[in-house]
Scaffold this motif. Structure first.
Motif, PDB file in Angstrom:
ATOM      1  N   HIS A 100     -25.694 -26.277  45.686  1.00  0.00           N
ATOM      2  CA  HIS A 100     -25.010 -27.515  45.492  1.00  0.00           C
ATOM      3  C   HIS A 100     -25.716 -28.707  44.700  1.00  0.00           C
ATOM      4  O   HIS A 100     -26.938 -28.610  45.178  1.00  0.00           O
ATOM      5  CB  HIS A 100     -24.048 -28.158  46.808  1.00  0.00           C
ATOM      6  CG  HIS A 100     -22.874 -27.313  47.079  1.00  0.00           C
ATOM      7  ND1 HIS A 100     -21.657 -27.808  46.566  1.00  0.00           N
ATOM      8  CD2 HIS A 100     -22.696 -26.155  47.849  1.00  0.00           C
ATOM      9  CE1 HIS A 100     -20.777 -26.946  47.007  1.00  0.00           C
ATOM     10  NE2 HIS A 100     -21.476 -26.060  47.664  1.00  0.00           N
ATOM     11  N   LEU A 101     -25.118 -29.559  44.172  1.00  0.00           N
ATOM     12  CA  LEU A 101     -25.847 -30.761  43.820  1.00  0.00           C
ATOM     13  C   LEU A 101     -26.173 -31.459  44.813  1.00  0.00           C
ATOM     14  O   LEU A 101     -25.324 -31.701  45.631  1.00  0.00           O
ATOM     15  CB  LEU A 101     -24.824 -31.489  42.859  1.00  0.00           C
ATOM     16  CG  LEU A 101     -24.548 -30.867  41.387  1.00  0.00           C
ATOM     17  CD1 LEU A 101     -23.395 -31.613  40.436  1.00  0.00           C
ATOM     18  CD2 LEU A 101     -25.808 -31.053  40.367  1.00  0.00           C
TER      19      LEU A 101
ATOM     20  N   ASP B 211     -20.906 -35.436  40.771  1.00  0.00           N
ATOM     21  CA  ASP B 211     -20.455 -34.074  40.547  1.00  0.00           C
ATOM     22  C   ASP B 211     -19.031 -34.181  39.845  1.00  0.00           C
ATOM     23  O   ASP B 211     -17.884 -34.417  40.399  1.00  0.00           O
ATOM     24  CB  ASP B 211     -19.931 -33.296  41.895  1.00  0.00           C
ATOM     25  CG  ASP B 211     -19.562 -32.281  41.710  1.00  0.00           C
ATOM     26  OD1 ASP B 211     -19.401 -31.713  40.463  1.00  0.00           O
ATOM     27  OD2 ASP B 211     -19.323 -31.451  42.760  1.00  0.00           O
TER      28      ASP B 211
ATOM     29  N   ARG C  28     -16.698 -31.240  46.407  1.00  0.00           N
ATOM     30  CA  ARG C  28     -17.934 -30.743  45.586  1.00  0.00           C
ATOM     31  C   ARG C  28     -17.883 -29.526  45.338  1.00  0.00           C
ATOM     32  O   ARG C  28     -17.560 -28.537  45.874  1.00  0.00           O
ATOM     33  CB  ARG C  28     -19.150 -31.068  46.326  1.00  0.00           C
ATOM     34  CG  ARG C  28     -19.131 -32.452  47.388  1.00  0.00           C
ATOM     35  CD  ARG C  28     -19.844 -33.296  46.319  1.00  0.00           C
ATOM     36  NE  ARG C  28     -21.155 -33.374  45.816  1.00  0.00           N
ATOM     37  CZ  ARG C  28     -21.643 -34.267  45.329  1.00  0.00           C
ATOM     38  NH1 ARG C  28     -21.033 -35.192  44.860  1.00  0.00           N
ATOM     39  NH2 ARG C  28     -22.942 -33.851  44.717  1.00  0.00           N
TER      40      ARG C  28
END
Lengths: 85, 85
Positions: free
Chosen positions: A10-11, A17, A39
């Motif tokens: 994940h960012l 995002d 997300r």
């Protein structure tokens, strides 16, 4: 021994995002206004050969650091399980 | 009540995953020839309001069927946990 690895990438929370923002906006337009904080990340499944679970775990971390994730803007979580044949 | 949902979306095993093939090929070129069966999917995190865990679970399934996943070529797994405040 053969292992199945599950990798979630994940960012980082501080990184915007845009895909998540777009999906959240679409969900709201469809009437799902109760949904927040969307997300979107990657989920990678792979199998690998390793002598023991510790080595498998270490190898998967190396794969993430080298190629699969960008540690500057992403975080990852891994789970490695032996495959019973 | 507020819930955190984790959604994993993958192409069905019968559907070719070109991104997974490309990543596996790159890993092999980097020397990680022990890695096989790379499949790349999406991992979506979201929060939602619902009166109880069953409703939250049902709502997340609806989101997946309507927008997040394409049931023709993809399968998904969801996990919904209450957020303790």
């Amino acid at each position: 021994m053969r292992f199945q690895a599950q990798i979630q990438i994940h960012l980082r929370p501080s990184v915007l995002d845009p895909a998540g923002v777009a999906v959240q906006s679409s969900l709201h337009q469809l009437g799902h206004t109760q949904v927040q904080q969307v997300r979107i990340g990657k989920h990678i499944q792979l199998q690998l050969e390793a002598p023991d679970p510790e080595t498998a775990q270490k190898q998967v971390r190396e794969l993430c650091d080298q190629l699969l994730a960008n540690p500057v803007i992403e975080t990852y979580q891994i789970q490695v399980d032996p495959i019973r044949s």
